[in-house]
Design an enzyme around this catalytic site. Structure first.
Site, PDB file in Angstrom:
ATOM      1  N   PRO A 100       0.845  -1.207   0.000  1.00  0.00           N
ATOM      2  CA  PRO A 100       0.000   0.000   0.000  1.00  0.00           C
ATOM      3  C   PRO A 100       0.879   1.256   0.000  1.00  0.00           C
ATOM      4  CG  PRO A 100      -0.194  -1.195   2.086  1.00  0.00           C
ATOM      5  CD  PRO A 100       0.628  -2.046   1.179  1.00  0.00           C
ATOM      6  N   ILE A 101       0.608   2.165  -0.891  1.00  0.00           N
ATOM      7  CA  ILE A 101       1.491   3.328  -1.102  1.00  0.00           C
ATOM      8  C   ILE A 101       1.251   4.403  -0.024  1.00  0.00           C
ATOM      9  CG2 ILE A 101       0.023   4.643  -2.706  1.00  0.00           C
ATOM     10  CD1 ILE A 101       2.553   4.831  -4.517  1.00  0.00           C
ATOM     11  N   GLY A 102       2.326   5.042   0.442  1.00  0.00           N
ATOM     12  CA  GLY A 102       2.208   6.104   1.454  1.00  0.00           C
ATOM     13  C   GLY A 102       1.695   5.585   2.788  1.00  0.00           C
ATOM     14  N   GLY A 104       3.711   3.912   5.118  1.00  0.00           N
ATOM     15  CA  GLY A 104       4.798   3.614   6.046  1.00  0.00           C
ATOM     16  C   GLY A 104       5.418   2.251   5.817  1.00  0.00           C
ATOM     17  N   LEU A 105       5.062   1.610   4.709  1.00  0.00           N
ATOM     18  CA  LEU A 105       5.579   0.270   4.444  1.00  0.00           C
ATOM     19  C   LEU A 105       6.653   0.266   3.359  1.00  0.00           C
ATOM     20  CD1 LEU A 105       2.268  -1.769   4.805  1.00  0.00           C
ATOM     21  CD2 LEU A 105       4.008  -1.287   6.509  1.00  0.00           C
ATOM     22  N   GLY A 106       7.193   1.453   3.093  1.00  0.00           N
ATOM     23  CA  GLY A 106       8.391   1.533   2.258  1.00  0.00           C
ATOM     24  C   GLY A 106       8.180   1.316   0.773  1.00  0.00           C
ATOM     25  N   SER A 107       7.036   1.752   0.233  1.00  0.00           N
ATOM     26  CA  SER A 107       6.829   1.585  -1.211  1.00  0.00           C
ATOM     27  C   SER A 107       7.871   2.377  -1.991  1.00  0.00           C
ATOM     28  CB  SER A 107       5.414   2.012  -1.618  1.00  0.00           C
ATOM     29  OG  SER A 107       5.269   3.416  -1.582  1.00  0.00           O
ATOM     30  N   ALA A 110      11.111   0.386  -2.053  1.00  0.00           N
ATOM     31  CA  ALA A 110      11.005  -0.833  -2.858  1.00  0.00           C
ATOM     32  C   ALA A 110      10.991  -0.496  -4.353  1.00  0.00           C
ATOM     33  CB  ALA A 110       9.744  -1.602  -2.467  1.00  0.00           C
ATOM     34  N   ASP A 151      15.371   2.187   4.961  1.00  0.00           N
ATOM     35  CA  ASP A 151      14.371   1.535   4.100  1.00  0.00           C
ATOM     36  C   ASP A 151      15.025   0.880   2.879  1.00  0.00           C
ATOM     37  OD1 ASP A 151      12.702   2.800   5.858  1.00  0.00           O
ATOM     38  OD2 ASP A 151      11.383   3.666   4.343  1.00  0.00           O
TER      39      ASP A 151
HETATM   40  N1  ADP Z   1      -1.815   7.140  -5.961  1.00  0.00           N
HETATM   41  C1  ADP Z   1      -0.525   7.425  -6.066  1.00  0.00           C
HETATM   42  N2  ADP Z   1       0.109   7.235  -7.246  1.00  0.00           N
HETATM   43  C2  ADP Z   1       1.422   7.497  -7.389  1.00  0.00           C
HETATM   44  N3  ADP Z   1       2.196   7.953  -6.386  1.00  0.00           N
HETATM   45  C3  ADP Z   1       1.619   8.174  -5.186  1.00  0.00           C
HETATM   46  C4  ADP Z   1       0.235   7.923  -4.962  1.00  0.00           C
HETATM   47  N4  ADP Z   1      -0.034   8.222  -3.663  1.00  0.00           N
HETATM   48  C5  ADP Z   1       1.122   8.629  -3.094  1.00  0.00           C
HETATM   49  N5  ADP Z   1       2.120   8.626  -4.008  1.00  0.00           N
HETATM   50  C6  ADP Z   1       3.545   8.964  -3.810  1.00  0.00           C
HETATM   51  O1  ADP Z   1       4.187   7.771  -3.373  1.00  0.00           O
HETATM   52  C7  ADP Z   1       5.297   8.089  -2.535  1.00  0.00           C
HETATM   53  C8  ADP Z   1       5.172   7.248  -1.261  1.00  0.00           C
HETATM   54  O2  ADP Z   1       6.385   7.317  -0.557  1.00  0.00           O
HETATM   55  P1  ADP Z   1       6.461   7.592   0.989  1.00  0.00           P
HETATM   56  O3  ADP Z   1       5.753   8.857   1.338  1.00  0.00           O
HETATM   57  O4  ADP Z   1       7.890   7.474   1.352  1.00  0.00           O
HETATM   58  O5  ADP Z   1       5.625   6.393   1.660  1.00  0.00           O
HETATM   59  P2  ADP Z   1       5.984   4.838   1.717  1.00  0.00           P
HETATM   60  O6  ADP Z   1       7.375   4.686   1.221  1.00  0.00           O
HETATM   61  O7  ADP Z   1       5.852   4.458   3.146  1.00  0.00           O
HETATM   62  O8  ADP Z   1       4.950   4.135   0.878  1.00  0.00           O
HETATM   63  C9  ADP Z   1       5.247   9.586  -2.299  1.00  0.00           C
HETATM   64  O9  ADP Z   1       6.234  10.181  -3.135  1.00  0.00           O
HETATM   65  C10 ADP Z   1       3.837  10.004  -2.758  1.00  0.00           C
HETATM   66  O10 ADP Z   1       3.847  11.279  -3.361  1.00  0.00           O
HETATM   67  C1  PMV Z   2      10.671   8.441   8.921  1.00  0.00           C
HETATM   68  C2  PMV Z   2      11.739   7.526   8.346  1.00  0.00           C
HETATM   69  O1  PMV Z   2      12.606   7.123   9.428  1.00  0.00           O
HETATM   70  C3  PMV Z   2      11.106   6.240   7.774  1.00  0.00           C
HETATM   71  C4  PMV Z   2      10.122   6.485   6.661  1.00  0.00           C
HETATM   72  O2  PMV Z   2       9.532   5.292   6.201  1.00  0.00           O
HETATM   73  P1  PMV Z   2       8.295   5.334   5.168  1.00  0.00           P
HETATM   74  O3  PMV Z   2       8.706   6.097   3.955  1.00  0.00           O
HETATM   75  O4  PMV Z   2       7.143   5.986   5.864  1.00  0.00           O
HETATM   76  O5  PMV Z   2       8.010   3.909   4.834  1.00  0.00           O
HETATM   77  C5  PMV Z   2      12.543   8.300   7.316  1.00  0.00           C
HETATM   78  C6  PMV Z   2      13.856   7.642   6.905  1.00  0.00           C
HETATM   79  O6  PMV Z   2      14.371   6.767   7.629  1.00  0.00           O
HETATM   80  O7  PMV Z   2      14.402   8.069   5.871  1.00  0.00           O
HETATM   81 MG    MG Z   3       9.069   5.864   1.776  1.00  0.00          MG
END
Ligand code: ADP
Ligand code: PMV
Ligand code: MG
Length: 319
Positions: A100-102, A104-107, A110, A151
């Site tokens: 799942p994007i955004g 906190g699971l490191g999309s 990855a 990450d």
């Molecule tokens: N529906 C979407 N389509 C494409 N990119 C998205 C979408 N929703 C969020 N994003 C982007 O995906 C990225 C998610 O990264 P991040 O905030 O580090 O969260 P996480 O790595 O935990 O998933 C951000 O750059 C955000 O702008």
């Molecule tokens: C908040 C932080 O410690 C982790 C962020 O993880 P995520 O993008 O939310 O999956 C930032 C980092 O380590 O670069």
């Molecule tokens: Mg991230």
């Protein structure tokens, strides 16, 4: 010729945010992955993803894209990679994402790690995992403004790892007796934004915030011992203390707090935000009642029973 590369998402057990300031952290790869398929394109470079519902044409020289469908966002990581690591010859990238994007699971990590692995293989470059992890960290750092290597390292190497203050990683045995559940809502967080807000809080109150960050580092070191000794009650307590400090850094939300307390009420020995917060996920330690916590979190939100994955990034070529 088509290249396929796959890299896992992750969950942070201890130390998010503090790790950005050099404190240690503990995180594990989960078996939810980003997969990139890459092949030569005829005209312009294309990036598409059925899972995210988008398609874009990329001008990697101007670092611009023309969106044909969907929302931008994760595209910034791809553009930065093509700008820094590719000769601008046209390629087509197709992303499948079951993280799942955004959340906190490191999309972001990855996607970055899988794209780099696919691109290096396509270019016929000699590379190893340390090189991918180093480049992936540079890319996340450039795009987010600030990023720790956590990450991108976990996504590259897989497993449950401890990242020390001097940036060395050591792997724990992933056959941990404790089981964990992740809960996430549809409300997304944005890592770049949350990291910046912690930085500005620290700038406004350095004498208060610096010791909080150092204490998170101490909690992580205590947790390392608790994991090795399989002290699950202690691990839960340390997660709860870590949660209080994350709240004090301003990364908690109503939804996250609700899930944190719901998990504890359902019998978790501890629960906390995982990742950047401001939306996204929580993780709960549930030595004996994983099913009950999973059920409680699934009722209003989404839940995942965590299976740590030893498999980091891998890449293969299909002719
Ligand atoms: N529906 C979407 N389509 C494409 N990119 C998205 C979408 N929703 C969020 N994003 C982007 O995906 C990225 C998610 O990264 P991040 O905030 O580090 O969260 P996480 O790595 O935990 O998933 C951000 O750059 C955000 O702008
Ligand atoms: C908040 C932080 O410690 C982790 C962020 O993880 P995520 O993008 O939310 O999956 C930032 C980092 O380590 O670069
Ligand atoms: Mg991230």
């Amino acid at each position: 010729m088509e290249i396929i590369a796959s890299a896992p998402g992750k969950t942070i057990l201890f130390g998010e945010h503090a790790v950005v300031y050099g404190e240690p952290a503990i995180a594990g790869a989960v078996n939810k992955r980003a997969t990139i398929r890459l092949k030569e394109a005829s005209d312009v470079s294309i990036f598409k993803s059925n899972d995210l519902g988008f398609e874009a044409e990329l001008d990697t020289v101007a670092k611009r894209y023309r969106l044909k469908k969907g929302k931008p966002g994760i595209i910034k990581y791809i553009l930065e990679i093509l700008h820094k690591c590719h000769d601008h010859s046209p390629i087509e990238l197709d992303l499948s994402l079951d993280i799942p994007i955004g959340s906190g699971l490191g999309s972001s990590a990855a996607v970055t790690v899988a794209t780099l692995a696919a691109l290096f293989k396509y270019q016929g470059k000699k590379f190893n995992k340390s090189f991918i992890a180093k480049k992936a960290h540079e890319i996340e750092n450039n795009v987010q403004g600030m990023a720790s290597p956590l990450d991108t390292r976990v996504s590259t190497f897989g497993g449950l790892i401890y990242l020390s203050k001097d940036k060395k990683i050591s792997k724990f045995d992933t056959n941990l007796k404790s089981s964990f559940v992740i809960g996430y809502t549809s409300k997304r967080g944005n890592t770049g934004r949350m990291v910046k807000s912690v930085k500005s809080l620290k700038n406004r109150h350095p004498m208060v915030v610096t010791p909080i960050i150092k204490t998170i580092g101490k909690i992580t070191d205590e947790a390392k011992i608790a994991i090795i000794k399989k002290q699950e009650f202690k691990l839960g307590e340390l997660m709860n203390i870590n949660q209080g400090l994350l709240d004090s850094l301003g990364v908690n939300t109503n939804e996250l707090s609700r899930m944190v307390y719901l998990a504890r009420k359902a019998g978790a020995s501890g629960s906390k935000i995982t990742g950047a917060g401001g939306g996204g996920s929580i993780i709960a330690c549930c030595p004996r009642n994983q099913d009950r916590v999973f059920k409680a979190l699934s009722y209003h939100d989404n839940a995942i029973k965590v299976n740590f994955s030893n498999r980091g990034v891998f890449v293969k070529e299909i002719r």
